[in-house]
Design a protein around this motif. Structure first.
Motif, PDB file in Angstrom:
ATOM      1  N   ARG A 217      -7.358 -19.804 -15.555  1.00 22.78           N
ATOM      2  CA  ARG A 217      -7.910 -18.578 -16.166  1.00 22.78           C
ATOM      3  C   ARG A 217      -8.682 -17.777 -15.128  1.00 22.78           C
ATOM      4  O   ARG A 217      -8.585 -16.531 -15.087  1.00 22.78           O
ATOM      5  N   ILE A 218      -9.434 -18.456 -14.290  1.00 23.37           N
ATOM      6  CA  ILE A 218     -10.174 -17.760 -13.233  1.00 23.37           C
ATOM      7  C   ILE A 218      -9.203 -17.090 -12.279  1.00 23.37           C
ATOM      8  O   ILE A 218      -9.438 -15.962 -11.816  1.00 23.37           O
ATOM      9  N   ALA A 219      -8.088 -17.765 -11.969  1.00 19.62           N
ATOM     10  CA  ALA A 219      -7.075 -17.189 -11.085  1.00 19.62           C
ATOM     11  C   ALA A 219      -6.475 -15.923 -11.697  1.00 19.62           C
ATOM     12  O   ALA A 219      -6.178 -14.953 -10.993  1.00 19.62           O
ATOM     13  N   GLU A 220      -6.313 -15.910 -13.021  1.00 19.61           N
ATOM     14  CA  GLU A 220      -5.810 -14.708 -13.699  1.00 19.61           C
ATOM     15  C   GLU A 220      -6.796 -13.552 -13.562  1.00 19.61           C
ATOM     16  O   GLU A 220      -6.397 -12.394 -13.385  1.00 19.61           O
ATOM     17  N   GLU A 221      -8.084 -13.866 -13.625  1.00 18.85           N
ATOM     18  CA  GLU A 221      -9.103 -12.821 -13.469  1.00 18.85           C
ATOM     19  C   GLU A 221      -9.095 -12.269 -12.044  1.00 18.85           C
ATOM     20  O   GLU A 221      -9.324 -11.074 -11.836  1.00 18.85           O
ATOM     21  N   VAL A 222      -8.830 -13.144 -11.076  1.00 16.10           N
ATOM     22  CA  VAL A 222      -8.720 -12.678  -9.690  1.00 16.10           C
ATOM     23  C   VAL A 222      -7.480 -11.808  -9.532  1.00 16.10           C
ATOM     24  O   VAL A 222      -7.500 -10.789  -8.825  1.00 16.10           O
ATOM     25  N   ALA A 223      -6.383 -12.186 -10.179  1.00 18.10           N
ATOM     26  CA  ALA A 223      -5.145 -11.404 -10.107  1.00 18.10           C
ATOM     27  C   ALA A 223      -5.356  -9.995 -10.659  1.00 18.10           C
ATOM     28  O   ALA A 223      -4.696  -9.043 -10.223  1.00 18.10           O
ATOM     29  N   ALA A 224      -6.306  -9.861 -11.596  1.00 18.36           N
ATOM     30  CA  ALA A 224      -6.593  -8.551 -12.180  1.00 18.36           C
ATOM     31  C   ALA A 224      -7.282  -7.614 -11.197  1.00 18.36           C
ATOM     32  O   ALA A 224      -7.424  -6.403 -11.480  1.00 18.36           O
ATOM     33  N   LEU A 225      -7.690  -8.118 -10.029  1.00 15.17           N
ATOM     34  CA  LEU A 225      -8.317  -7.262  -9.023  1.00 15.17           C
ATOM     35  C   LEU A 225      -7.274  -6.428  -8.270  1.00 15.17           C
ATOM     36  O   LEU A 225      -7.612  -5.382  -7.704  1.00 15.17           O
ATOM     37  N   ARG A 226      -6.027  -6.864  -8.264  1.00 12.09           N
ATOM     38  CA  ARG A 226      -5.016  -6.174  -7.473  1.00 12.09           C
ATOM     39  C   ARG A 226      -4.630  -4.795  -8.020  1.00 12.09           C
ATOM     40  O   ARG A 226      -4.566  -3.828  -7.232  1.00 12.09           O
ATOM     41  N   PRO A 227      -4.346  -4.616  -9.335  1.00 16.54           N
ATOM     42  CA  PRO A 227      -3.880  -3.309  -9.821  1.00 16.54           C
ATOM     43  C   PRO A 227      -4.773  -2.131  -9.458  1.00 16.54           C
ATOM     44  O   PRO A 227      -4.254  -1.084  -9.019  1.00 16.54           O
ATOM     45  N   PRO A 228      -6.115  -2.221  -9.592  1.00 14.77           N
ATOM     46  CA  PRO A 228      -6.947  -1.062  -9.213  1.00 14.77           C
ATOM     47  C   PRO A 228      -6.806  -0.692  -7.735  1.00 14.77           C
ATOM     48  O   PRO A 228      -6.811   0.486  -7.375  1.00 14.77           O
ATOM     49  N   VAL A 229      -6.674  -1.719  -6.870  1.00 15.72           N
ATOM     50  CA  VAL A 229      -6.549  -1.454  -5.438  1.00 15.72           C
ATOM     51  C   VAL A 229      -5.170  -0.864  -5.134  1.00 15.72           C
ATOM     52  O   VAL A 229      -5.032   0.067  -4.320  1.00 15.72           O
ATOM     53  N   ALA A 230      -4.141  -1.392  -5.790  1.00 19.93           N
ATOM     54  CA  ALA A 230      -2.782  -0.884  -5.575  1.00 19.93           C
ATOM     55  C   ALA A 230      -2.668   0.571  -5.994  1.00 19.93           C
ATOM     56  O   ALA A 230      -1.988   1.374  -5.329  1.00 19.93           O
ATOM     57  N   GLU A 231      -3.355   0.936  -7.059  1.00 17.17           N
ATOM     58  CA  GLU A 231      -3.332   2.323  -7.518  1.00 17.17           C
ATOM     59  C   GLU A 231      -3.953   3.254  -6.479  1.00 17.17           C
ATOM     60  O   GLU A 231      -3.422   4.345  -6.195  1.00 17.17           O
ATOM     61  N   LEU A 232      -5.061   2.830  -5.896  1.00 18.74           N
ATOM     62  CA  LEU A 232      -5.700   3.628  -4.853  1.00 18.74           C
ATOM     63  C   LEU A 232      -4.826   3.707  -3.603  1.00 18.74           C
ATOM     64  O   LEU A 232      -4.771   4.751  -2.937  1.00 18.74           O
ATOM     65  N   LEU A 233      -4.133   2.618  -3.290  1.00 14.46           N
ATOM     66  CA  LEU A 233      -3.278   2.601  -2.105  1.00 14.46           C
ATOM     67  C   LEU A 233      -2.078   3.545  -2.276  1.00 14.46           C
ATOM     68  O   LEU A 233      -1.702   4.264  -1.339  1.00 14.46           O
ATOM     69  N   ARG A 234      -1.491   3.568  -3.452  1.00  9.68           N
ATOM     70  CA  ARG A 234      -0.356   4.478  -3.700  1.00  9.68           C
ATOM     71  C   ARG A 234      -0.783   5.928  -3.539  1.00  9.68           C
ATOM     72  O   ARG A 234      -0.008   6.778  -3.087  1.00  9.68           O
ATOM     73  N   ALA A 235      -2.035   6.206  -3.934  1.00  9.35           N
ATOM     74  CA  ALA A 235      -2.534   7.581  -3.843  1.00  9.35           C
ATOM     75  C   ALA A 235      -2.688   8.046  -2.398  1.00  9.35           C
ATOM     76  O   ALA A 235      -2.833   9.247  -2.134  1.00  9.35           O
ATOM     77  N   GLU A 236      -2.631   7.112  -1.460  1.00  9.31           N
ATOM     78  CA  GLU A 236      -2.744   7.442  -0.040  1.00  9.31           C
ATOM     79  C   GLU A 236      -1.470   8.104   0.502  1.00  9.31           C
ATOM     80  O   GLU A 236      -1.497   8.732   1.551  1.00  9.31           O
ATOM     81  N   PHE A 237      -0.366   7.927  -0.200  1.00  6.37           N
ATOM     82  CA  PHE A 237       0.925   8.400   0.293  1.00  6.37           C
ATOM     83  C   PHE A 237       1.527   9.430  -0.659  1.00  6.37           C
ATOM     84  O   PHE A 237       1.599   9.184  -1.872  1.00  6.37           O
ATOM     85  N   PRO A 238       1.967  10.591  -0.128  1.00  6.70           N
ATOM     86  CA  PRO A 238       2.616  11.606  -0.977  1.00  6.70           C
ATOM     87  C   PRO A 238       3.877  11.054  -1.637  1.00  6.70           C
ATOM     88  O   PRO A 238       4.163  11.375  -2.789  1.00  6.70           O
ATOM     89  N   ASP A 239       4.610  10.215  -0.902  1.00  2.00           N
ATOM     90  CA  ASP A 239       5.829   9.619  -1.435  1.00  2.00           C
ATOM     91  C   ASP A 239       5.615   8.115  -1.592  1.00  2.00           C
ATOM     92  O   ASP A 239       5.625   7.373  -0.605  1.00  2.00           O
ATOM     93  N   PRO A 240       5.425   7.621  -2.839  1.00  5.26           N
ATOM     94  CA  PRO A 240       5.190   6.195  -3.046  1.00  5.26           C
ATOM     95  C   PRO A 240       6.342   5.313  -2.579  1.00  5.26           C
ATOM     96  O   PRO A 240       6.154   4.116  -2.352  1.00  5.26           O
ATOM     97  N   ALA A 241       7.524   5.912  -2.434  1.00  6.92           N
ATOM     98  CA  ALA A 241       8.695   5.129  -2.003  1.00  6.92           C
ATOM     99  C   ALA A 241       8.853   5.102  -0.497  1.00  6.92           C
ATOM    100  O   ALA A 241       9.807   4.496   0.020  1.00  6.92           O
ATOM    101  N   ALA A 242       7.972   5.767   0.232  1.00  7.70           N
ATOM    102  CA  ALA A 242       8.067   5.795   1.694  1.00  7.70           C
ATOM    103  C   ALA A 242       7.903   4.390   2.261  1.00  7.70           C
ATOM    104  O   ALA A 242       7.285   3.511   1.651  1.00  7.70           O
ATOM    105  N   THR A 243       8.447   4.215   3.457  1.00 11.70           N
ATOM    106  CA  THR A 243       8.405   2.893   4.097  1.00 11.70           C
ATOM    107  C   THR A 243       6.973   2.417   4.297  1.00 11.70           C
ATOM    108  O   THR A 243       6.651   1.248   4.063  1.00 11.70           O
ATOM    109  N   GLU A 244       6.087   3.332   4.716  1.00  8.27           N
ATOM    110  CA  GLU A 244       4.693   2.966   4.957  1.00  8.27           C
ATOM    111  C   GLU A 244       4.020   2.511   3.665  1.00  8.27           C
ATOM    112  O   GLU A 244       3.243   1.549   3.650  1.00  8.27           O
ATOM    113  N   ALA A 245       4.333   3.221   2.574  1.00  9.57           N
ATOM    114  CA  ALA A 245       3.735   2.868   1.281  1.00  9.57           C
ATOM    115  C   ALA A 245       4.218   1.499   0.822  1.00  9.57           C
ATOM    116  O   ALA A 245       3.428   0.655   0.354  1.00  9.57           O
ATOM    117  N   THR A 246       5.512   1.253   0.960  1.00 10.47           N
ATOM    118  CA  THR A 246       6.069  -0.041   0.559  1.00 10.47           C
ATOM    119  C   THR A 246       5.490  -1.179   1.381  1.00 10.47           C
ATOM    120  O   THR A 246       5.125  -2.239   0.852  1.00 10.47           O
TER     121      THR A 246
END
Length: 294
Positions: free
Chosen positions: A99-128
């Motif tokens: 259960r604790i590991a699941e709570e840690v896994a929940a930390l990834r989506p907010p960071v991934a959302e911010l990272l995608r916002a760094e790239f105009p094209d989410p499908a770009a090689t750098e973004a991937t």
């Protein structure tokens, strides 16, 4: 010119490190609202944010090394210290490591959302590539947290076992200079060590001259139990106290004889009362039966 694999890894590591550094405040603000941090820091949200920042800084250190899959990478020590205390508090309220590991896994989506916002094209090689690195890093973070939670759980169980052993083996002051240890249940190596330590300490504090080990409640006496008793008796003698073993039942006596266990050097009595009477007499204290009422 095409970059080598080593140069590509270094470039990717620098990119992830730069992202974590730039977005440190935003990541911390979002993490402060996820269950892992929110449930631990219930008094002050600012305290949760600061704890989140320390974890982000630690992950940035890991990213800078490029060792995203290495749980021993520099930076994870800070993560263990921070998340270790948090996972420990979560474990104490009954949450499993999974259960604790699941709570840690929940930390990834907010960071991934911010990272995608760094790239105009989410499908770009750098973004991937960036999302892949982030996924690997967060996966390793989850592994480190589970490892820390399991260690904390094992330490908690060990402490509870020690406490149970201490509670289950009290040293009773029967009379001035006489202490007794009523043993109940299985006498294994760990418990025998607790018995010996508690008894020797009581001999010193109570200035005991006589020690009674009562084994009435020990269901089985085998060669290992006998060995533990002999060691305890020897340790008590070294501290200047005479030791009496009481509570040897007929079935126990037969077992000892059949196993060929030599208790010849150990003073024994049938019951705790007999052992206490022996110790009192040897301190020149008269013991007489109570007159019956008519």
């Amino acid at each position: 010119m095409q970059l080598s694999e080593q140069e590509t890894v270094a470039s990717s590591a620098r990119a992830l490190t730069g992202f974590l550094t730039r977005r440190r405040e935003q990541i911390a603000q979002r993490w402060a609202d996820v269950p892992l941090f929110r449930s631990v820091f219930t008094v002050s949200r600012d305290e949760a944010v600061e704890a989140c920042k320390s974890v982000v800084d630690a992950l940035a250190v890991v990213a800078s090394t490029g060792r995203l899959e290495d749980i021993e990478a520099p930076g994870f020590d800070t993560v263990r210290e921070q998340l270790g205390s948090m996972s420990g508090s979560r474990s104490r309220i009954g949450l499993s490591p999974a259960r604790i590991a699941e709570e840690v896994a929940a930390l990834r989506p907010p960071v991934a959302e911010l990272l995608r916002a760094e790239f105009p094209d989410p499908a770009a090689t750098e973004a991937t590539a960036g999302l892949l690195d982030l996924t690997i890093l967060m996966g390793t973070l989850r592994l480190v947290t589970m490892q820390t939670a399991l260690s904390a759980g094992e330490e908690l169980i060990a402490r509870q076992r020690q406490q149970l052993h201490e509670v289950a083996t009290p040293v009773i002051n029967l009379w001035e200079g006489i202490v007794a240890v009523p043993l109940i249940g299985t006498l294994d190596s760990a418990r025998s060590q607790v018995v010996m330590e508690s008894l020797l300490q009581s001999i010193v504090t109570q200035r005991a001259r006589y020690v009674i080990l009562d084994i009435t409640g020990v269901p089985t006496v085998d060669s290992l139990v006998a060995q533990h008793l002999m060691k305890t008796v020897a340790a008590a003698r070294l501290m200047g106290a005479d030791c009496v073993v009481s509570g040897i039942r007929p079935a126990t006596a037969q077992t000892i004889v059949q196993l060929g266990i030599d208790l010849g050097s150990v003073l024994t009595r049938a019951s705790l009362a007999d052992a206490l009477a022996y110790a009192l007499r040897h301190q020149d204290i008269d013991v007489s039966a109570r007159a019956s009422l008519r």
